[in-house]
Design a protein around this motif. Sequence first.
Motif, short mmCIF file in Angstrom:
data_model
loop_
_atom_site.label_atom_id
_atom_site.label_comp_id
_atom_site.label_asym_id
_atom_site.label_seq_id
_atom_site.Cartn_x
_atom_site.Cartn_y
_atom_site.Cartn_z
N THR A 186 84.17 20.44 3.25
CA THR A 186 83.39 19.26 2.87
C THR A 186 83.92 18.50 1.67
OG1 THR A 186 81.90 20.61 1.51
CG2 THR A 186 81.27 20.27 3.81
N GLU A 187 84.82 19.08 0.92
CA GLU A 187 85.41 18.42 -0.24
C GLU A 187 86.92 18.51 -0.17
OE1 GLU A 187 82.35 18.56 -3.92
OE2 GLU A 187 83.34 20.46 -3.50
N ALA A 188 87.57 17.60 -0.88
CA ALA A 188 89.03 17.56 -0.86
C ALA A 188 89.56 17.27 -2.25
CB ALA A 188 89.53 16.48 0.12
N ILE A 189 90.78 17.70 -2.48
CA ILE A 189 91.54 17.28 -3.66
C ILE A 189 92.39 16.10 -3.25
CG2 ILE A 189 93.39 17.89 -5.25
CD1 ILE A 189 90.76 19.18 -5.97
N PHE A 190 92.17 14.95 -3.90
CA PHE A 190 92.92 13.73 -3.61
C PHE A 190 93.89 13.48 -4.76
CE2 PHE A 190 93.55 9.15 -4.01
CZ PHE A 190 93.91 8.81 -2.71
N VAL A 191 95.16 13.33 -4.42
CA VAL A 191 96.20 13.16 -5.43
C VAL A 191 96.90 11.83 -5.21
CG1 VAL A 191 98.35 14.07 -6.39
CG2 VAL A 191 96.57 15.65 -5.59
N HIS A 192 97.00 11.05 -6.28
CA HIS A 192 97.81 9.83 -6.26
C HIS A 192 98.65 9.83 -7.53
CE1 HIS A 192 98.63 5.50 -7.10
NE2 HIS A 192 98.97 5.54 -5.83
N LYS A 193 99.95 10.01 -7.37
CA LYS A 193 100.85 10.17 -8.51
C LYS A 193 100.36 11.33 -9.39
CE LYS A 193 102.40 5.38 -8.52
NZ LYS A 193 102.54 4.14 -9.32
N ASP A 194 100.04 11.04 -10.67
CA ASP A 194 99.61 12.12 -11.55
C ASP A 194 98.10 12.24 -11.62
OD1 ASP A 194 99.17 9.80 -12.94
OD2 ASP A 194 99.79 10.61 -14.88
N GLU A 195 97.37 11.39 -10.88
CA GLU A 195 95.91 11.44 -10.89
C GLU A 195 95.40 12.40 -9.83
OE1 GLU A 195 93.76 7.54 -12.13
OE2 GLU A 195 95.32 6.94 -10.70
N VAL A 196 94.43 13.21 -10.21
CA VAL A 196 93.85 14.20 -9.30
C VAL A 196 92.34 14.06 -9.34
CG1 VAL A 196 93.69 16.64 -8.71
CG2 VAL A 196 95.77 15.78 -9.80
N PHE A 197 91.72 13.96 -8.15
CA PHE A 197 90.28 13.84 -8.06
C PHE A 197 89.74 14.86 -7.05
CE2 PHE A 197 91.80 9.61 -9.18
CZ PHE A 197 90.97 9.25 -10.22
N LEU A 198 88.58 15.36 -7.32
CA LEU A 198 87.82 16.14 -6.34
C LEU A 198 86.82 15.18 -5.71
CD1 LEU A 198 86.80 18.87 -5.11
CD2 LEU A 198 85.23 18.99 -7.06
N ILE A 199 86.91 14.96 -4.39
CA ILE A 199 86.08 13.95 -3.75
C ILE A 199 85.49 14.48 -2.44
CG2 ILE A 199 87.53 12.12 -4.71
CD1 ILE A 199 88.69 11.64 -1.95
N PRO A 200 84.44 13.84 -1.93
CA PRO A 200 83.89 14.21 -0.62
C PRO A 200 84.94 13.99 0.47
CG PRO A 200 82.35 12.82 -1.83
CD PRO A 200 83.65 12.77 -2.58
N ILE A 201 84.98 14.89 1.46
CA ILE A 201 86.00 14.81 2.51
C ILE A 201 85.88 13.53 3.31
CG2 ILE A 201 84.57 16.11 4.15
CD1 ILE A 201 88.42 16.31 3.83
N ASP A 202 84.65 13.00 3.48
CA ASP A 202 84.51 11.78 4.28
C ASP A 202 85.21 10.59 3.64
OD1 ASP A 202 82.70 11.63 2.21
OD2 ASP A 202 80.99 11.07 3.45
N MET A 203 85.33 10.59 2.31
CA MET A 203 86.02 9.50 1.63
C MET A 203 87.50 9.47 2.01
SD MET A 203 84.30 9.38 -2.19
CE MET A 203 85.19 7.87 -2.59
N CYS A 204 88.09 10.63 2.23
CA CYS A 204 89.50 10.69 2.64
C CYS A 204 89.70 10.01 3.98
CB CYS A 204 89.97 12.13 2.71
SG CYS A 204 89.92 13.03 1.14
N TYR A 205 88.84 10.36 4.95
CA TYR A 205 88.98 9.80 6.28
C TYR A 205 88.58 8.33 6.34
CZ TYR A 205 90.24 14.34 8.00
OH TYR A 205 90.92 15.52 8.21
N SER A 206 87.64 7.94 5.49
CA SER A 206 87.28 6.53 5.40
C SER A 206 88.46 5.73 4.88
CB SER A 206 86.06 6.37 4.48
OG SER A 206 85.71 5.01 4.38
#
Length: 251
Positions: A186-206
């Motif tokens: 239900t949650e994911a680690i989202f990485v963009h360059k050096d930024e790391v966020f813990l976000i809801p999994i649906d935001m990734c697919y959206s």
Amino acid sequence: MTENPPETFGPGGGGPANAGVTGLRRFVKRPPGAPAPGTRTRIPGGLPVQLGSQRRDDPPGTERCEMCQTILDDRHGHLVDMDKRSIACACRACYLLFTREGAAGGRYKAVPERICHDPGRPLADADWSELQIPVAMAFFFVNSALGRVVAGYPSPGGVTECELDLEAWDRLAAAYPLFGEMAPDTEAIFVHKDEVFLIPIDMCYSLVGELRLYWQGFDGGAEAREALARFLAGLRRRAVALERPLKIEEH
């Protein structure tokens, strides 16, 4: 692999068969002029989109809870269907029912709403290179059915899944506390360059679905980059710092 991944979302396939094994059904907010909810539709490229339920006599744009058929408002939540590996829309009342561990025998899991970051631990280039992800942006989540972490990134074909060095992931999870905080499925680690966020999994697919709608050329094009910039700005605005447990000094 170089220490500075290319500034692209990632070329390549990532079609339905690829994501059907470890990922979730595609999820994207309905753009203007898209088919009504409740229909089995597809965004460009042939991937299914979760649009919610609708009754035959509902006004255009109406979406209903997948559980109880209540008309949804802006505060509705999302559930992961563990059997179908899909994301369903749910009214607030139904969503809250599934926030309890083991509800409905574990068939559905409520997608948490928190967004966290760890400003004190930006991701080092060398650590990102160790994961051998060929682009500058990716997301990672625990697939409990497989018992391992899955990696993916946006592409013209949807989510492109890539092989992940699990030993390298374990080393990073030990070094970056945020990596170990995500709830399975239900949650994911989202990485963009050096930024790391813990976000809801649906935001990734959206995000993946939105980028596909705008994608042009090899690197996504200007509209896709603007969509990503809006997404990142929203994360930065909403993210709260990870709370670390206090250390008790020994005397």
